[in-house]
Scaffold this motif. Structure first.
Motif, PDB file in Angstrom:
ATOM      1  N   LEU A  95       0.815  -1.216   0.000  1.00 25.52           N
ATOM      2  CA  LEU A  95       0.000   0.000   0.000  1.00 25.52           C
ATOM      3  C   LEU A  95       0.849   1.268   0.000  1.00 25.52           C
ATOM      4  CD1 LEU A  95      -2.879  -1.019   2.432  1.00 25.52           C
ATOM      5  CD2 LEU A  95      -3.000  -0.730  -0.053  1.00 25.52           C
ATOM      6  N   GLU A  96       2.056   1.182   0.521  1.00 21.12           N
ATOM      7  CA  GLU A  96       2.951   2.341   0.498  1.00 21.12           C
ATOM      8  C   GLU A  96       3.443   2.631  -0.918  1.00 21.12           C
ATOM      9  OE1 GLU A  96       6.926   4.101   2.682  1.00 21.12           O
ATOM     10  OE2 GLU A  96       6.504   1.982   2.865  1.00 21.12           O
ATOM     11  N   ASP A  97       3.813   1.573  -1.645  1.00 16.74           N
ATOM     12  CA  ASP A  97       4.373   1.751  -2.989  1.00 16.74           C
ATOM     13  C   ASP A  97       4.162   0.461  -3.792  1.00 16.74           C
ATOM     14  OD1 ASP A  97       5.828   2.338  -5.265  1.00 16.74           O
ATOM     15  OD2 ASP A  97       7.607   3.016  -4.189  1.00 16.74           O
ATOM     16  N   PRO A  98       2.978   0.306  -4.393  1.00 14.97           N
ATOM     17  CA  PRO A  98       2.667  -0.947  -5.097  1.00 14.97           C
ATOM     18  C   PRO A  98       3.709  -1.362  -6.130  1.00 14.97           C
ATOM     19  CG  PRO A  98       0.708   0.414  -4.920  1.00 14.97           C
ATOM     20  CD  PRO A  98       1.865   1.253  -4.441  1.00 14.97           C
ATOM     21  N   LYS A  99       4.203  -0.423  -6.900  1.00 18.68           N
ATOM     22  CA  LYS A  99       5.152  -0.762  -7.975  1.00 18.68           C
ATOM     23  C   LYS A  99       6.533  -1.154  -7.451  1.00 18.68           C
ATOM     24  CE  LYS A  99       2.770   0.970 -11.821  1.00 18.68           C
ATOM     25  NZ  LYS A  99       2.206  -0.156 -12.502  1.00 18.68           N
ATOM     26  N   LYS A 100       6.849  -0.763  -6.239  1.00 21.48           N
ATOM     27  CA  LYS A 100       8.120  -1.184  -5.644  1.00 21.48           C
ATOM     28  C   LYS A 100       8.047  -2.655  -5.230  1.00 21.48           C
ATOM     29  CE  LYS A 100      11.466   0.053  -2.082  1.00 21.48           C
ATOM     30  NZ  LYS A 100      11.759   0.952  -0.954  1.00 21.48           N
ATOM     31  N   VAL A 101       6.868  -3.090  -4.783  1.00 22.39           N
ATOM     32  CA  VAL A 101       6.692  -4.475  -4.336  1.00 22.39           C
ATOM     33  C   VAL A 101       6.465  -5.411  -5.524  1.00 22.39           C
ATOM     34  CG1 VAL A 101       5.281  -6.014  -2.905  1.00 22.39           C
ATOM     35  CG2 VAL A 101       5.852  -3.710  -2.087  1.00 22.39           C
ATOM     36  N   VAL A 102       5.613  -5.002  -6.454  1.00 24.98           N
ATOM     37  CA  VAL A 102       5.338  -5.781  -7.676  1.00 24.98           C
ATOM     38  C   VAL A 102       5.482  -4.811  -8.845  1.00 24.98           C
ATOM     39  CG1 VAL A 102       3.690  -7.240  -8.913  1.00 24.98           C
ATOM     40  CG2 VAL A 102       3.734  -7.284  -6.403  1.00 24.98           C
ATOM     41  N   PRO A 103       6.688  -4.729  -9.415  1.00 20.15           N
ATOM     42  CA  PRO A 103       6.969  -3.718 -10.445  1.00 20.15           C
ATOM     43  C   PRO A 103       5.996  -3.691 -11.613  1.00 20.15           C
ATOM     44  CG  PRO A 103       9.003  -4.732  -9.722  1.00 20.15           C
ATOM     45  CD  PRO A 103       7.885  -5.510  -9.079  1.00 20.15           C
ATOM     46  N   LYS A 104       5.485  -4.823 -12.018  1.00 27.64           N
ATOM     47  CA  LYS A 104       4.579  -4.838 -13.173  1.00 27.64           C
ATOM     48  C   LYS A 104       3.130  -5.092 -12.756  1.00 27.64           C
ATOM     49  CE  LYS A 104       8.110  -5.990 -16.503  1.00 27.64           C
ATOM     50  NZ  LYS A 104       8.621  -6.956 -17.457  1.00 27.64           N
ATOM     51  N   THR A 105       2.748  -4.570 -11.597  1.00 33.92           N
ATOM     52  CA  THR A 105       1.347  -4.658 -11.198  1.00 33.92           C
ATOM     53  C   THR A 105       0.513  -3.747 -12.094  1.00 33.92           C
ATOM     54  OG1 THR A 105      -0.221  -4.380  -9.377  1.00 33.92           O
ATOM     55  CG2 THR A 105       1.604  -2.834  -9.444  1.00 33.92           C
ATOM     56  N   LYS A 106      -0.760  -4.090 -12.275  1.00 27.81           N
ATOM     57  CA  LYS A 106      -1.660  -3.220 -13.040  1.00 27.81           C
ATOM     58  C   LYS A 106      -2.158  -2.064 -12.183  1.00 27.81           C
ATOM     59  CE  LYS A 106      -4.966  -5.818 -14.561  1.00 27.81           C
ATOM     60  NZ  LYS A 106      -6.047  -6.506 -15.273  1.00 27.81           N
ATOM     61  N   MET A 107      -1.970  -2.164 -10.888  1.00 28.38           N
ATOM     62  CA  MET A 107      -2.477  -1.127 -10.000  1.00 28.38           C
ATOM     63  C   MET A 107      -1.711   0.170 -10.257  1.00 28.38           C
ATOM     64  SD  MET A 107      -3.479  -1.495  -6.085  1.00 28.38           S
ATOM     65  CE  MET A 107      -2.821  -0.382  -4.880  1.00 28.38           C
ATOM     66  N   THR A 108      -2.438   1.180 -10.706  1.00 26.37           N
ATOM     67  CA  THR A 108      -1.805   2.459 -11.051  1.00 26.37           C
ATOM     68  C   THR A 108      -1.759   3.415  -9.866  1.00 26.37           C
ATOM     69  OG1 THR A 108      -3.912   3.352 -11.829  1.00 26.37           O
ATOM     70  CG2 THR A 108      -2.489   2.295 -13.473  1.00 26.37           C
ATOM     71  N   PHE A 109      -2.383   3.058  -8.772  1.00 23.79           N
ATOM     72  CA  PHE A 109      -2.409   3.894  -7.570  1.00 23.79           C
ATOM     73  C   PHE A 109      -0.978   4.105  -7.063  1.00 23.79           C
ATOM     74  CE2 PHE A 109      -3.046   4.300  -2.906  1.00 23.79           C
ATOM     75  CZ  PHE A 109      -3.820   5.454  -2.912  1.00 23.79           C
ATOM     76  N   PRO A 110      -0.582   5.340  -6.772  1.00 24.56           N
ATOM     77  CA  PRO A 110       0.797   5.601  -6.353  1.00 24.56           C
ATOM     78  C   PRO A 110       1.120   5.148  -4.935  1.00 24.56           C
ATOM     79  CG  PRO A 110      -0.463   7.633  -6.290  1.00 24.56           C
ATOM     80  CD  PRO A 110      -1.354   6.588  -6.888  1.00 24.56           C
TER      81      PRO A 110
END
Length: 129
Positions: A95-110
């Motif tokens: 929840l802090e940084d979705p793309k840091k945990v799963v770089p290619k997640t579809k979740m666009t929320f920052p």
């Protein structure tokens, strides 16, 4: 006999204190408000709720990432292969940084940069069981 009683009392006190500290980590009512304003556009969290752009998050605590049977959208390969279990610590990092945990997640929320907001949302999600 006194030692056994003291051990039982000590264990009971530790159990109660652990429960209090877990509850103190977040405010579920405040988390419901954060969820309503920042998460609800893409997610629902009530039992039987529909998937939206993202999956329904009911009973997410303890669930495996990328495994919701009710989600009709397609998870990214990275999300499926991440091998994550949504416990409090993993949810907090995601929840802090979705793309840091799963770089290619579809979740666009920052992400939720405020730790209290994250803790509150996690406390809220933990009530959805």
């Amino acid at each position: 006999m006194k030692i056994k009683s003291l051990l039982v009392l000590g264990a009971a006190a530790a159990f109660v204190m652990a429960g209090q500290s877990a509850q103190a980590a977040g405010d579920a009512a405040a988390g419901a408000q954060v969820f309503k304003t920042k998460c609800f556009v893409c997610h629902t969290a009530e039992k039987g709720g529909p998937a939206k752009v993202g999956p329904n998050l009911f009973a997410i605590s303890g669930a495996g990432a990328g495994k919701s049977a009710s989600y009709t959208g397609k998870y990214t390969e990275d999300m499926v292969k991440a091998g994550l279990t949504w416990d409090d610590a993993t949810l907090g990092k995601y929840l802090e940084d979705p793309k840091k945990v799963v770089p290619k997640t579809k979740m666009t929320f920052p992400g939720l940069k405020d730790a209290a907001e994250r803790d509150n949302v996690i406390a809220y999600l933990n009530t959805m069981k």
